[in-house]
Each structure stands twice: as C-alpha cells, then as structure tokens.
Design an enzyme around this catalytic site. Structure first.
Site, short mmCIF file in Angstrom:
data_model
loop_
_atom_site.label_atom_id
_atom_site.label_comp_id
_atom_site.label_asym_id
_atom_site.label_seq_id
_atom_site.Cartn_x
_atom_site.Cartn_y
_atom_site.Cartn_z
N MET B 1 0.84 -1.20 0.00
CA MET B 1 0.00 0.00 0.00
C MET B 1 0.88 1.25 0.00
SD MET B 1 -2.94 -1.39 -0.05
CE MET B 1 -4.47 -1.08 0.79
N CYS B 2 0.26 2.39 0.03
CA CYS B 2 1.00 3.63 -0.13
C CYS B 2 0.48 4.65 0.88
CB CYS B 2 0.81 4.17 -1.54
SG CYS B 2 1.11 2.93 -2.81
N GLU B 3 1.09 5.81 0.88
CA GLU B 3 0.59 6.89 1.72
C GLU B 3 0.29 8.11 0.85
OE1 GLU B 3 0.54 7.30 5.31
OE2 GLU B 3 1.31 5.33 5.86
N ILE B 78 3.70 8.54 -1.39
CA ILE B 78 4.88 7.68 -1.29
C ILE B 78 4.44 6.25 -1.51
CG2 ILE B 78 6.32 9.24 0.08
CD1 ILE B 78 5.62 7.70 2.54
N ASN B 108 -4.10 5.26 -3.35
CA ASN B 108 -3.64 4.29 -2.36
C ASN B 108 -4.58 3.10 -2.43
OD1 ASN B 108 -4.86 3.36 0.39
ND2 ASN B 108 -2.73 3.70 0.89
#
Lengths: 259, 259
Positions: B1-3, B78, B108
């Site tokens: 996953m991402c932010e 990110i 995300n």
C-alpha cells in the site's frame, strides 16, 4: 527569445556540464531571466524540474547542477518572455501524453497571427504562450492523421511533424525540440546546432563559464551522446549549425532521419 | 500500500511540515520505499518532483524539505509497490491535461480484475500500474460524458467522478486524491482523513518525527488550510476520519461539496 538545450544518448548520461553552461545564460551571460525548465526521461517515465525565476538564481537549478540525474533523453529551456506573462504555466518544456508516451516540447522564437491556424480541442493550452498552443496543435494534427493507436512506423509521424513545423515557420521564428522519450527531434528556423560526441573523446570547454571537462574520463568507448543547443555551448569543438527549415531526428545519440 | 498527502489552502502555503512527517514513512517509520512524488500548483501551472527511490534517502525530497514552495494545492504520494514495477513511470502523482487544466491524481490501494472495465484510448497509461490506468479511465469517462469543452458547472463533473470512484471501489481498495489545480477531491475506500486548520491556530506535533510547529506564528488570521492524509500526521489534533465510500471536495481550504 529563449535558449534550448537537449540531449540524446545511448547510455544514461548526466547533462550537468551542458546545463551548467546554459544556466549562465539565465541572468549572467544571457538575458533569459523569465524561468527555466528541464525534463529528464528515465525509461518511459519522465520528470520535469521548473522555476518561473531566473536559472542562475534558482535553488532547483542548483540541485540539477549538484545531483547528476542520468538520462537517455533530456529537453531543457530557459525563457525570455515575449508572448505570455512570466508564470509557471508558461514555463517550458511542456508535456502531454499520446499513445502511452509522454511527449515533451520546447520552443525558441515568436509567432504572429497564429490564433486562426491553431484551432485545438483535444489538447488545450494551460498557459497563454504561442509556444504551448503550437505544441497542442501539432499533437492534435498527429491524432487527426494517425488516430488513437500508435502506428507501427513512428518515422512517418516525424516526417508529418516536420511538415507541420514548416507550416508554423511561416508564422515567425520556430526553433523546436520534441521528444517522445525514445526519439529526439529538432527543427531549425534560424538558431539551432548540435554536436555528437563519441570515441575518441576529448576535452570540452564551456563558453559561458570557466569549466572544462575531459569526456575521456567520464565515458566508455561505446558511448554516443548528441547535444543540441540554440548556440554552441563550447568553444573548442565543432558544432553542426542547422540551416533554416532543416531538421534532424536522433535516437540513442545517433542520427536516424533528417530533412 | 502507499501513503497519500494533499493540501488545499486559501493562501499560498508551504507543506514542509506535513511533508517532513510523510517522508519518514518512506523508509524510516513506514515501509513505502518504492518511490515518492509531490505536485505543487502555482496558479494554473504545476510542477511535480519525483524519485523512484525511497523518500527518506532522496536528494530531491531533501530539497522539498529545505526549500518551501508556496502553493494553494498540493498532491503527494509515497509508494510501496504492489501492481507495477519500481520505476519513474509508475511513480505517483500522475498528471494529464483536460480542458486546459492539469489534472493530478494519486491512489492508495490495490485493484483486481480491472482490465476488462478500464478500456481507454484517448488517455493511455505510460506505466503499468492499476492506479494510472484507473486515472486514464476516469478522465476518458469524463470526456465521454461532458465533451471537449469545460462545462459551466464543475460540481456536476465531481459528482460524476465520485460515481466512477464508487464503481472502482468494487474492484478493491481505492483511496484517491484528485485535483484540477483549483479544486481538491478525496475519495475514501478505507484509509483517508483530513484536518482543516484556521484561526485560532495552535501547535502541532508530528507523529513520525520529533518536530513541533506553532501555526500561530506561521499564519495570518484569515488563513484556511486543509490537509488530507491516509493516516493522521499529528497526534495532538483532531483529524476527521472518512467512512468507506465517503468523499469531500475542497476549494481554497474550505469544504465545497461532499457525498
């Protein structure tokens, strides 16, 4: 007017040396104080660093000079505004996506009476320069001729773009750099030159600031690197000066097509 | 996953404080080491800084933390790769032009079985992430419904995009940030929150690194600044947590529309 700089190489190469010369023209040795930008392709991806202030004063330009980004295709521009105010949206290079590629473009020159010709809808300018509008019009013409799927022969596309550039040249000065991330095209209206560096490599000395590089120490024997600029950046090498209406297409540093 | 991280403000505001917290999640307090990017709008123009390396190690990320770029709309991301390899072309945010505006998007989550749904031609992905393809599909649907000229009512466009996002959510996790440079939309699948800061301003303390800011000293009484993130960035303020399927549209820091 503005200054253009571009690079096509067969290995990821940094452009710090040439960019250091160009940046001086943004407020020190040249009057181009109205912004600057540089696009690096890394694979199919690209990233553009821009500032609407003069390059010789820009924090971001200092980063580019101190942090060598290695790339096979680079397009750069420093601006002295004529059409369109000084703002980020009017700062070159401009990028649009077509056929799953990022196309990047920069223009040196000035056009007149172009509004009637440049009718666009699919690609619309964000800023108000003649340059960005001409870029949108070129891409729109390309889509109208070749459709929404990339044709097998990109050379036919570049020959078509050269014809469009020739039409645009009738409206004023149109020195252009264009890339799809793989190929790099230049079109000369009055100010464009290039140099192809390959083995045996030698030393090069910048015109605009007191920097010398020995490419023999920075390269391998198989490297081929072509640098394009509005005016020569070094004074101890032979640059090829393009004639009005002439254009070249490079890939991996090598000349692929011309007209 | 991402932010994800985004900002909408009524005065040009720097995002150094929030970005400093986010960057820590790219390799220090979080596992998101596969690239990062941030888009700043300045007027109609925008510029995106990206790296396909972890943000906590990136020279370019250090520049963003030391050189406060003032902007009214920011979109940042990110990445911890799931679909698509680690490369610049797969690094968010993604940008495309529509109606003479740059639209910027970050995602995300992860989608499955999406290839059949996301048929595109006018906007094509450059990389191979589910995220970029979903973005291209959204814009393509918007053009099919509203045409090549910007409609007078952009609120109708955002309501339509919320419906598309709801459809995409059926394919997996879809937390989204989208902006046209003026409006900032978020859509929540499972992880999204926001905070609106306005007078009286107080102190804020980052969760991910030992930094405290006193917004009272950095702002004027009329400032309104909304920050959106996947997870709260500060631990002494109250963040609004969005419910699955919920979305908000901000302009100049203020809530404009929701669903």
């Amino acid at each position: 007017m503005c200054e253009l700089l571009a690079m096509s190489a067969n290995v990821p190469t940094d452009i710090v040396f040439s960019f250091t010369g160009l940046v001086q023209r943004g407020g020190v040795t040249g009057p181009h104080v109205d912004g600057w930008g540089i696009t690096f392709y890394e694979g199919k991806g690209s990233r553009t660093f821009k500032d609407a202030i003069q390059s010789s004063q820009s924090h971001v330009a200092k980063l580019i000079q101190s942090y060598p980004i290695k790339s096979e295709v680079v397009v750069s521009h420093i601006r002295q505004a004529n059409r369109g105010c000084v703002s980020l949206e009017n700062t070159h290079p401009f990028t649009r996506e077509l056929w799953g590629r990022y196309w990047t473009y920069a223009h040196n020159g000035q056009l007149s009476d172009y509004q009637q010709k440049f009718v666009v809808s699919r690609y619309q300018p964000v800023g108000d320069t003649d340059s960005e509008l001409a870029f949108c019009w070129i891409l729109e013409q390309v889509v109208m001729k070749f459709g929404e799927t990339e044709p097998g022969d990109l050379m036919a596309v570049y020959r078509f773009i050269a014809k469009l550039a020739e039409e645009i040249r009738e409206l004023g000065i149109f020195n252009m750099i264009l890339s799809d991330g793989d190929h790099l095209m230049n079109f000369c209206s009055n100010n464009l030159c290039y140099i192809t560096r390959k083995a045996p490599f030698g030393k090069a000395k910048l015109i605009d600031t007191d920097v010398v590089i020995d490419f023999d120490k920075e390269t391998t024997p198989n490297d081929v690197v072509t640098v394009i600029a509005t005016r020569p950046l070094t004074d101890n090498e032979e640059w090829h000066i393009l004639k009005p209406g002439e254009w070249k297409l490079f890939r991996q540093g090598c000349l692929l097509l011309e007209g």
